[in-house]
Design a protein around this motif. Structure first.
Motif, PDB file in Angstrom:
ATOM      1  N   THR A   4       0.848  -1.183   0.000  1.00 32.28           N
ATOM      2  CA  THR A   4       0.000   0.000   0.000  1.00 32.28           C
ATOM      3  C   THR A   4       0.894   1.248   0.000  1.00 32.28           C
ATOM      4  N   PRO A   5       0.347   2.400  -0.372  1.00 35.53           N
ATOM      5  CA  PRO A   5       1.139   3.632  -0.286  1.00 35.53           C
ATOM      6  C   PRO A   5       1.666   3.882   1.133  1.00 35.53           C
ATOM      7  N   ALA A   6       0.879   3.549   2.157  1.00 33.63           N
ATOM      8  CA  ALA A   6       1.334   3.736   3.546  1.00 33.63           C
ATOM      9  C   ALA A   6       2.550   2.859   3.826  1.00 33.63           C
ATOM     10  N   GLN A   7       2.489   1.596   3.434  1.00 29.48           N
ATOM     11  CA  GLN A   7       3.605   0.685   3.665  1.00 29.48           C
ATOM     12  C   GLN A   7       4.853   1.125   2.910  1.00 29.48           C
ATOM     13  N   LEU A  32      -2.143   3.322  10.216  1.00 28.19           N
ATOM     14  CA  LEU A  32      -2.463   4.199   9.092  1.00 28.19           C
ATOM     15  C   LEU A  32      -3.400   3.529   8.102  1.00 28.19           C
ATOM     16  N   PRO A  33      -4.309   4.312   7.501  1.00 28.33           N
ATOM     17  CA  PRO A  33      -5.094   3.754   6.405  1.00 28.33           C
ATOM     18  C   PRO A  33      -4.158   3.517   5.204  1.00 28.33           C
ATOM     19  N   PRO A  34      -4.486   2.585   4.324  1.00 34.07           N
ATOM     20  CA  PRO A  34      -3.573   2.219   3.240  1.00 34.07           C
ATOM     21  C   PRO A  34      -3.141   3.368   2.329  1.00 34.07           C
ATOM     22  N   GLU A  35      -3.981   4.385   2.163  1.00 38.50           N
ATOM     23  CA  GLU A  35      -3.668   5.467   1.222  1.00 38.50           C
ATOM     24  C   GLU A  35      -2.885   6.631   1.843  1.00 38.50           C
ATOM     25  N   MET A  55       5.418  10.712  13.880  1.00 32.92           N
ATOM     26  CA  MET A  55       5.324  10.505  12.447  1.00 32.92           C
ATOM     27  C   MET A  55       4.642  11.694  11.772  1.00 32.92           C
ATOM     28  N   VAL A  56       5.172  12.088  10.616  1.00 34.32           N
ATOM     29  CA  VAL A  56       4.573  13.152   9.816  1.00 34.32           C
ATOM     30  C   VAL A  56       4.069  12.523   8.523  1.00 34.32           C
ATOM     31  N   THR A  57       2.778  12.698   8.250  1.00 37.06           N
ATOM     32  CA  THR A  57       2.187  12.151   7.032  1.00 37.06           C
ATOM     33  C   THR A  57       1.558  13.279   6.222  1.00 37.06           C
ATOM     34  N   ASN A  58       0.979  12.924   5.098  1.00 29.91           N
ATOM     35  CA  ASN A  58       0.295  13.931   4.280  1.00 29.91           C
ATOM     36  C   ASN A  58      -0.996  14.412   4.928  1.00 29.91           C
ATOM     37  N   ARG A  59      -1.458  13.724   5.979  1.00 30.18           N
ATOM     38  CA  ARG A  59      -2.719  14.089   6.621  1.00 30.18           C
ATOM     39  C   ARG A  59      -2.591  14.613   8.038  1.00 30.18           C
TER      40      ARG A  59
END
Length: 140
Positions: A4-7, A32-35, A55-59
């Protein structure tokens, strides 16, 4: 099996992480959700028997801990639009990274003071400040 994009993004972040302590890749699916896309993470100081992650993510920005019976959990988080910035505070034995929310909330994680950590901490503070100003994270 495709990742997945998260992985994939977490694995990419793990490969470039300068701290040298590996994070728990298997926890990504639970947290995290997969996207969701992981930009980078900061390994915090030892707590109980594990090293929490900021952790820093796009969301969002999230602080994760490993709990005895529940495994990896999100202890606190701030959506990206709620992040006002980040700061670093050096103390006597450890440092602190503070992620400030627009509503006055705050996520704090303790970090080590070694020279290798100092550069990575500054990078992460800058990354969070870019997230707060909406300048994005081109290249990640």
């Amino acid at each position: 099996m495709a990742w997945t994009p998260a992985q994939q993004s977490f694995l990419d972040a793990q490969m470039r992480n300068a701290q040298g302590r590996g994070a728990r890749f298997w926890a990504v699916d639970k947290l995290l959700p997969p996207e969701e896309i992981v930009y980078d993470y900061l390994t915090c100081t030892l707590k109980s028997d594990s090293f929490p992650l900021l952790m820093v993510t796009n969301r969002r920005v999230l602080y994760t801990e490993r709990k005895l019976f529940r495994g990896w959990v999100i202890a606190s988080e701030l959506p990206a639009y709620q992040v006002a910035g980040a700061s670093y505070e050096q103390r006597w034995i450890t440092g602190r990274v503070h992620v400030h929310g627009r509503d006055g909330s705050r996520i704090t994680c303790k970090v080590r003071l070694g020279p290798q950590e100092a550069e990575w901490i500054q990078y992460m503070v800058t990354l969070i400040n870019q997230l707060a100003t909406g300048r994005g994270t081109a290249g990640h």
